[in-house]
Design an enzyme around this catalytic site. Sequence first.
Site, mmCIF file in Angstrom:
data_model
loop_
_atom_site.group_PDB
_atom_site.id
_atom_site.type_symbol
_atom_site.label_atom_id
_atom_site.label_comp_id
_atom_site.label_asym_id
_atom_site.label_seq_id
_atom_site.Cartn_x
_atom_site.Cartn_y
_atom_site.Cartn_z
ATOM 1 N N GLY A 17 -4.034 -2.937 2.179
ATOM 2 C CA GLY A 17 -3.816 -1.690 1.442
ATOM 3 C C GLY A 17 -4.477 -0.527 2.159
ATOM 4 O O GLY A 17 -3.940 0.588 2.210
ATOM 5 N N ASP A 59 -15.144 -4.574 -3.983
ATOM 6 C CA ASP A 59 -14.562 -5.790 -3.390
ATOM 7 C C ASP A 59 -15.418 -7.034 -3.645
ATOM 8 O O ASP A 59 -15.053 -8.131 -3.236
ATOM 9 C CB ASP A 59 -14.412 -5.599 -1.871
ATOM 10 C CG ASP A 59 -13.366 -4.536 -1.559
ATOM 11 O OD1 ASP A 59 -12.476 -4.308 -2.392
ATOM 12 O OD2 ASP A 59 -13.453 -3.925 -0.470
HETATM 13 C C1 S3P Z 1 -11.393 0.506 1.125
HETATM 14 C C2 S3P Z 1 -11.519 1.029 -0.109
HETATM 15 C C3 S3P Z 1 -11.462 0.238 -1.345
HETATM 16 C C4 S3P Z 1 -11.621 -1.254 -1.079
HETATM 17 C C5 S3P Z 1 -10.822 -1.708 0.107
HETATM 18 C C6 S3P Z 1 -11.236 -0.950 1.348
HETATM 19 C C7 S3P Z 1 -11.418 1.396 2.287
HETATM 20 O O1 S3P Z 1 -10.212 0.452 -1.953
HETATM 21 O O2 S3P Z 1 -11.248 -2.005 -2.206
HETATM 22 O O3 S3P Z 1 -11.010 -3.093 0.322
HETATM 23 O O4 S3P Z 1 -11.573 0.915 3.425
HETATM 24 O O5 S3P Z 1 -11.286 2.612 2.091
HETATM 25 P P1 S3P Z 1 -9.988 1.727 -2.952
HETATM 26 O O6 S3P Z 1 -10.441 2.881 -2.213
HETATM 27 O O7 S3P Z 1 -8.536 1.802 -3.237
HETATM 28 O O8 S3P Z 1 -10.795 1.372 -4.151
#
Ligand code: S3P
Length: 757
Positions: free
Chosen positions: A413, A635
């Site tokens: 993501g 996480d």
């Molecule tokens: C991350 C932000 C978090 C985290 C993901 C990594 C990042 O997600 O859960 O594993 O590298 O910016 P969100 O910003 O959507 O909470």
Amino acid sequence: MTRFEDVKILIVGLGLIGGSIARGLKRKNPNQPIIACDCDRAQMAAALASQDVDQVYDIDALSAACADADLVVIALPPLATAAILPRLESCCNERSVLTDVASVKGYVVAAAEKLATEFSSRFVPGHPIAGSEKSGYLASKGELFEGRNIILTPLKNNSSEALRLVTAMWTTLGANMLAMSVPHHDEVLAATSHLPHLLAYSIVDVLAKQERSGDIFRYAAGGFADFSRLASSDARMWSDIFVANRAASADVLGAMITALQALKTALETSPDTRLGTDLHALFSDAKETREAFINTHFNPTANKSMNEKSVVFIAGQSIADQSCANLPQVKGRVRVPGDKSISHRSIIFGAIAEGRTEVSGFLEGEDALNTVAAFRELGVTIVGPENGKLSIIGVGRDGLSAPRKPLYMGNSGTAMRLLSGLLAAQQFDSELTGDESLTKRPMARVVEPLRLMGATIDAQAGGRPPLKIAPAKLHGIRYAMPMASAQVKSCLLLAGLYADGVTEISEPGICRDHTERMLEGFGYPLTRSADGSTVSLEGGHALKATTIDVPSDISSATFFLVAAAICPGSDVVLEHVGINPTRIGVINILKLMGADISVLNPRSVGGEPVAELAIKYAPLHGITIPESQIPLAIDEFPALFIAAATAKGETHLRGAEELRVKESDRLAAMAAGLERIGVDCEMFPDGISIAGDPEVRFASAEIDSEGDHRIAMAFAVASLRAAGEFRILNCANVATSFPNFVELSSTLGLEIRVEHV
Ligand code: S3P
């Protein structure tokens, strides 16, 4: 900038490779000016006749051929390549870029480095991993490089313009770009290409010299033909290759001789049953390895979904034990792999910076490697990773080039959301795709604010990937994020680098700030409010290459913190862990539960705080997790829920609805798994309550990790307190964030076996 189809190309050596380059380029761009230079008049006449080249020169007329070439491709064997470089130095014009195709790089690079730096800075060594046992111009094919890998081994002083031109040629031919250091290239090729050729030549020779060789060849069949195919390759070229790559070839041949000698001894001395068993084991392993290789490299998409589901962890003790007296103790000192968030960002910012960014401690997990592959497709040369080190030769803010295919973000993501911001501001079309899990994740959170900035993005129903992005001119906005998401913030900051005016983002709760720190490291001006809740930047500035030391990922360290926190007598030290204040929710929460954690030797490494984390077992008790800690431990909840299940009393978590849209619905996946192992819990739309028991031995069970790496690792850690084995399904994605999880776990005393089903 000149269009690639107008670039004047000189090909020196019109054999299989040179001829295929000429044919392939003419097929794509019939008007591309191509000159060839060779000593074989017949080959050149044939190339002229089939209009694969526009002009030919005898090798004696190299100076005339070079006169106004923009790109010189030396398509000769290694020794001839090294020999011709000084001639080219004296006759090439001062703007032409040069590249070669030799399959040994050390020898050629040593020759280039003897020449003037100004000349060698324009020479980009390359090697197409494509060819055939047939040789000569007549065997050449325009499609030879389609879908094949090209390895560049850039010199320290190669300019990004030179790299861009060479990359453009290969991508026009349909190839994929890789880059490696020179020694790594020569070692890898000695093993994967040179050794098989040496063995093929020598087996034919050995058999030919046998007394009854006539008989042998009369009865030889497909096996001999398959095995010896490589011995039909060009003898001149291959003798050259071994002269040029003696040391690495001798090393790998030594390993081969040792293995053959052991086989010979076994054939002569082992009893039949033992010999049969040993050979069967050796052959089965080799067969499995080869088949896995063929599946991954020759049919990757067909096997992807099968591979994703095929890894099972068998964790815990095989002998059932209900008592708490003999719990394993977790002890040792380890360094977990690099931080995933920082690894992704190092590639993204390194790619659009000016100059060469050197990264160490890079996470060589699948997610970050997909980001590397995506930027290679966007025209960036990235050398490595090799042992966590890589060099990114930045193309500058406006230097990315249009990808030829959708960019595959795998399970990540972070990569998809950050790249959507960067790509929304480019002047070319692009598409972002991902695996089964990523395709279900919400992208409206980035698509909507990007549209407010002027972006043209199409998502699928419900704001899901793939995302199709069209060129746009962006303008800055003020945006209050509805959720505390570092991904959304980073996406908009990346878009903001290209937007007219100022982009200002405020967050409802503090979330990770690696993007802001990294932008500062790349010298980009940025304003942050004193409480850290608002950040703004103005578009249009340049990023300057830097050095990045990626700390170990606290999210990966968490599994061992929890392992030690749930087993009496445990004592673990985790080295070089990133303790950015926006990431230490897990330390704060475990301490609130009674854990004994010390932060040792805190220091700053490249703008990120780092320390050793020492944890000794101490009894845990349940707590209500403060909402302020949720984004700081976002996480880490799967592992924290396991700690809660062994604590005295209940643990409550509310306000954590974000957990529903991670790699899986982590509230549902964890609740289902906890129930299967006999833990009482109640799930809410935005949280969970877990009834802990310090005396617990979890029930042996089969648990579906739902393809979520952190769920798989959390239950692997829980198995320390299981009354028997856990069978954890669907664990292949552990490789996205923690590729050596099983190996490191075993050094600390966790028992995990991997089954491929
Ligand atoms: C991350 C932000 C978090 C985290 C993901 C990594 C990042 O997600 O859960 O594993 O590298 O910016 P969100 O910003 O959507 O909470």
